[in-house]
Design a protein around this motif. Sequence first.
Motif, PDB file in Angstrom:
ATOM      1  N   ALA A 179       0.850  -1.185   0.000  1.00 40.13           N
ATOM      2  CA  ALA A 179       0.000   0.000   0.000  1.00 40.13           C
ATOM      3  C   ALA A 179       0.889   1.239   0.000  1.00 40.13           C
ATOM      4  O   ALA A 179       2.111   1.156   0.136  1.00 40.13           O
ATOM      5  CB  ALA A 179      -0.916   0.002   1.232  1.00 40.13           C
ATOM      6  N   GLU A 180       0.260   2.407  -0.153  1.00 43.80           N
ATOM      7  CA  GLU A 180       1.009   3.652  -0.106  1.00 43.80           C
ATOM      8  C   GLU A 180       1.694   3.817   1.244  1.00 43.80           C
ATOM      9  O   GLU A 180       1.205   3.370   2.268  1.00 43.80           O
ATOM     10  CB  GLU A 180       0.071   4.841  -0.349  1.00 43.80           C
ATOM     11  N   TRP A 181       2.816   4.477   1.216  1.00 43.10           N
ATOM     12  CA  TRP A 181       3.589   4.775   2.414  1.00 43.10           C
ATOM     13  C   TRP A 181       4.133   3.534   3.091  1.00 43.10           C
ATOM     14  O   TRP A 181       4.434   3.544   4.272  1.00 43.10           O
ATOM     15  CB  TRP A 181       2.784   5.618   3.397  1.00 43.10           C
ATOM     16  N   GLU A 182       4.226   2.466   2.356  1.00 46.24           N
ATOM     17  CA  GLU A 182       4.926   1.286   2.836  1.00 46.24           C
ATOM     18  C   GLU A 182       6.061   0.995   1.871  1.00 46.24           C
ATOM     19  O   GLU A 182       6.006   1.360   0.700  1.00 46.24           O
ATOM     20  CB  GLU A 182       3.979   0.091   2.941  1.00 46.24           C
ATOM     21  N   GLY A 183       7.083   0.329   2.367  1.00 51.91           N
ATOM     22  CA  GLY A 183       8.237   0.032   1.541  1.00 51.91           C
ATOM     23  C   GLY A 183       8.399  -1.449   1.300  1.00 51.91           C
ATOM     24  O   GLY A 183       7.672  -2.278   1.856  1.00 51.91           O
ATOM     25  N   PRO A 184       9.371  -1.832   0.476  1.00 51.95           N
ATOM     26  CA  PRO A 184       9.604  -3.242   0.174  1.00 51.95           C
ATOM     27  C   PRO A 184      10.305  -3.951   1.318  1.00 51.95           C
ATOM     28  O   PRO A 184      10.981  -3.336   2.147  1.00 51.95           O
ATOM     29  CB  PRO A 184      10.485  -3.195  -1.072  1.00 51.95           C
ATOM     30  N   ARG A 185      10.147  -5.281   1.346  1.00 53.74           N
ATOM     31  CA  ARG A 185      10.847  -6.137   2.291  1.00 53.74           C
ATOM     32  C   ARG A 185      11.494  -7.266   1.523  1.00 53.74           C
ATOM     33  O   ARG A 185      11.001  -7.706   0.489  1.00 53.74           O
ATOM     34  CB  ARG A 185       9.890  -6.738   3.323  1.00 53.74           C
ATOM     35  N   LEU A 186      12.591  -7.775   2.044  1.00 55.89           N
ATOM     36  CA  LEU A 186      13.297  -8.907   1.474  1.00 55.89           C
ATOM     37  C   LEU A 186      13.562  -9.897   2.588  1.00 55.89           C
ATOM     38  O   LEU A 186      14.096  -9.524   3.641  1.00 55.89           O
ATOM     39  CB  LEU A 186      14.618  -8.438   0.850  1.00 55.89           C
ATOM     40  N   VAL A 187      13.148 -11.149   2.404  1.00 52.53           N
ATOM     41  CA  VAL A 187      13.358 -12.186   3.418  1.00 52.53           C
ATOM     42  C   VAL A 187      14.133 -13.331   2.787  1.00 52.53           C
ATOM     43  O   VAL A 187      13.880 -13.723   1.644  1.00 52.53           O
ATOM     44  CB  VAL A 187      12.030 -12.689   4.012  1.00 52.53           C
ATOM     45  N   VAL A 188      15.097 -13.876   3.541  1.00 45.92           N
ATOM     46  CA  VAL A 188      15.997 -14.896   3.005  1.00 45.92           C
ATOM     47  C   VAL A 188      16.132 -16.032   4.005  1.00 45.92           C
ATOM     48  O   VAL A 188      16.275 -15.808   5.212  1.00 45.92           O
ATOM     49  CB  VAL A 188      17.392 -14.308   2.710  1.00 45.92           C
ATOM     50  N   LEU A 189      16.101 -17.249   3.487  1.00 42.40           N
ATOM     51  CA  LEU A 189      16.359 -18.461   4.272  1.00 42.40           C
ATOM     52  C   LEU A 189      17.672 -19.062   3.808  1.00 42.40           C
ATOM     53  O   LEU A 189      17.910 -19.218   2.607  1.00 42.40           O
ATOM     54  CB  LEU A 189      15.227 -19.476   4.066  1.00 42.40           C
ATOM     55  N   ASP A 190      18.543 -19.409   4.758  1.00 40.61           N
ATOM     56  CA  ASP A 190      19.787 -20.098   4.427  1.00 40.61           C
ATOM     57  C   ASP A 190      20.136 -21.004   5.598  1.00 40.61           C
ATOM     58  O   ASP A 190      20.678 -20.552   6.611  1.00 40.61           O
ATOM     59  CB  ASP A 190      20.912 -19.102   4.157  1.00 40.61           C
ATOM     60  N   GLY A 191      19.797 -22.297   5.486  1.00 36.78           N
ATOM     61  CA  GLY A 191      19.992 -23.215   6.593  1.00 36.78           C
ATOM     62  C   GLY A 191      19.140 -22.796   7.767  1.00 36.78           C
ATOM     63  O   GLY A 191      17.939 -22.575   7.645  1.00 36.78           O
ATOM     64  N   GLY A 192      19.756 -22.640   8.933  1.00 35.67           N
ATOM     65  CA  GLY A 192      19.018 -22.202  10.109  1.00 35.67           C
ATOM     66  C   GLY A 192      18.885 -20.697  10.228  1.00 35.67           C
ATOM     67  O   GLY A 192      18.285 -20.212  11.195  1.00 35.67           O
ATOM     68  N   ALA A 193      19.424 -19.953   9.293  1.00 36.89           N
ATOM     69  CA  ALA A 193      19.372 -18.489   9.350  1.00 36.89           C
ATOM     70  C   ALA A 193      18.222 -17.948   8.516  1.00 36.89           C
ATOM     71  O   ALA A 193      17.996 -18.385   7.380  1.00 36.89           O
ATOM     72  CB  ALA A 193      20.689 -17.890   8.862  1.00 36.89           C
ATOM     73  N   VAL A 194      17.482 -17.003   9.083  1.00 37.22           N
ATOM     74  CA  VAL A 194      16.447 -16.266   8.373  1.00 37.22           C
ATOM     75  C   VAL A 194      16.729 -14.785   8.575  1.00 37.22           C
ATOM     76  O   VAL A 194      16.846 -14.318   9.718  1.00 37.22           O
ATOM     77  CB  VAL A 194      15.038 -16.607   8.890  1.00 37.22           C
ATOM     78  N   LEU A 195      16.861 -14.057   7.471  1.00 37.72           N
ATOM     79  CA  LEU A 195      17.170 -12.636   7.549  1.00 37.72           C
ATOM     80  C   LEU A 195      16.106 -11.822   6.827  1.00 37.72           C
ATOM     81  O   LEU A 195      15.555 -12.267   5.807  1.00 37.72           O
ATOM     82  CB  LEU A 195      18.540 -12.340   6.947  1.00 37.72           C
TER      83      LEU A 195
END
Length: 246
Positions: A179-195
């Motif tokens: 929606a307006e006034w919101e920005g993008p997000r990026l989510v990554v899985l790598d083994g036991g790590a989630v960023l």
Amino acid sequence: MISEPEMVGDFPDWPEPGTATSEDRPATPRGRRPWLWAAGGAVAASAVWAGGLYATGTQPVVDTRGFRVGDGLCEKAELNALRLSLGKRTGDPIEAVVEHSALDRVTCDLSFVPDVKPREGEFRASYEVQIIAHLHKKADPEAEFEAFARQPRWGDGAPARLEAVDGLGEKAFLIPPPAEWEGPRLVVLDGGAVLELGITPGYESYYEGEGEGEGEFEEPPPEPDTSALPPLMVEDLRDLMAALRS
């Protein structure tokens, strides 16, 4: 953290993910008034997911892929690509660390403003960047990663739209602004790590002299354009993942 039963239930059916290609706060001027800040939705979603991820019973050993996510996340997050677009860091970063035998979680909040100071009464775009790193050590997060990424960000009940990102970690999704006034997000899985890397745009207005706090704008500022940010986010998150392994 106290373990809780695993969450159950699914979101409504949603189309398959698409594919996306990856390629000091200065002294505050007198009368600075914030225009708009978005806050907190991603943090709440992360906390719910982290709290409900562990089921009772024996869990397999999780491959942490050499990640370490203790103190120093903000220092390691150089964000060199994003700086070219967002401007300079302003103020002090805010970092919070929670360590547990099953799950470590670190958050880093950063602020950016363009290098050029606006004239009195003008708007200046500003950006809040939040980085969240989870390191799961007893339960593999892979099974619930997509469900986590689809969680509604603002509580409106609508699952997030996902775009798959190739060549980043084991699995990655870009979540465009819903929606307006919101920005993008990026989510990554790598083994036991989630960023996660999320950007929230905003504006600041400036007044100087005796008229401090008295001026009003007849028209709201235009919505910030964040369309060029996703490739920069991918580049910076890849660099951060390498730094968290070193």
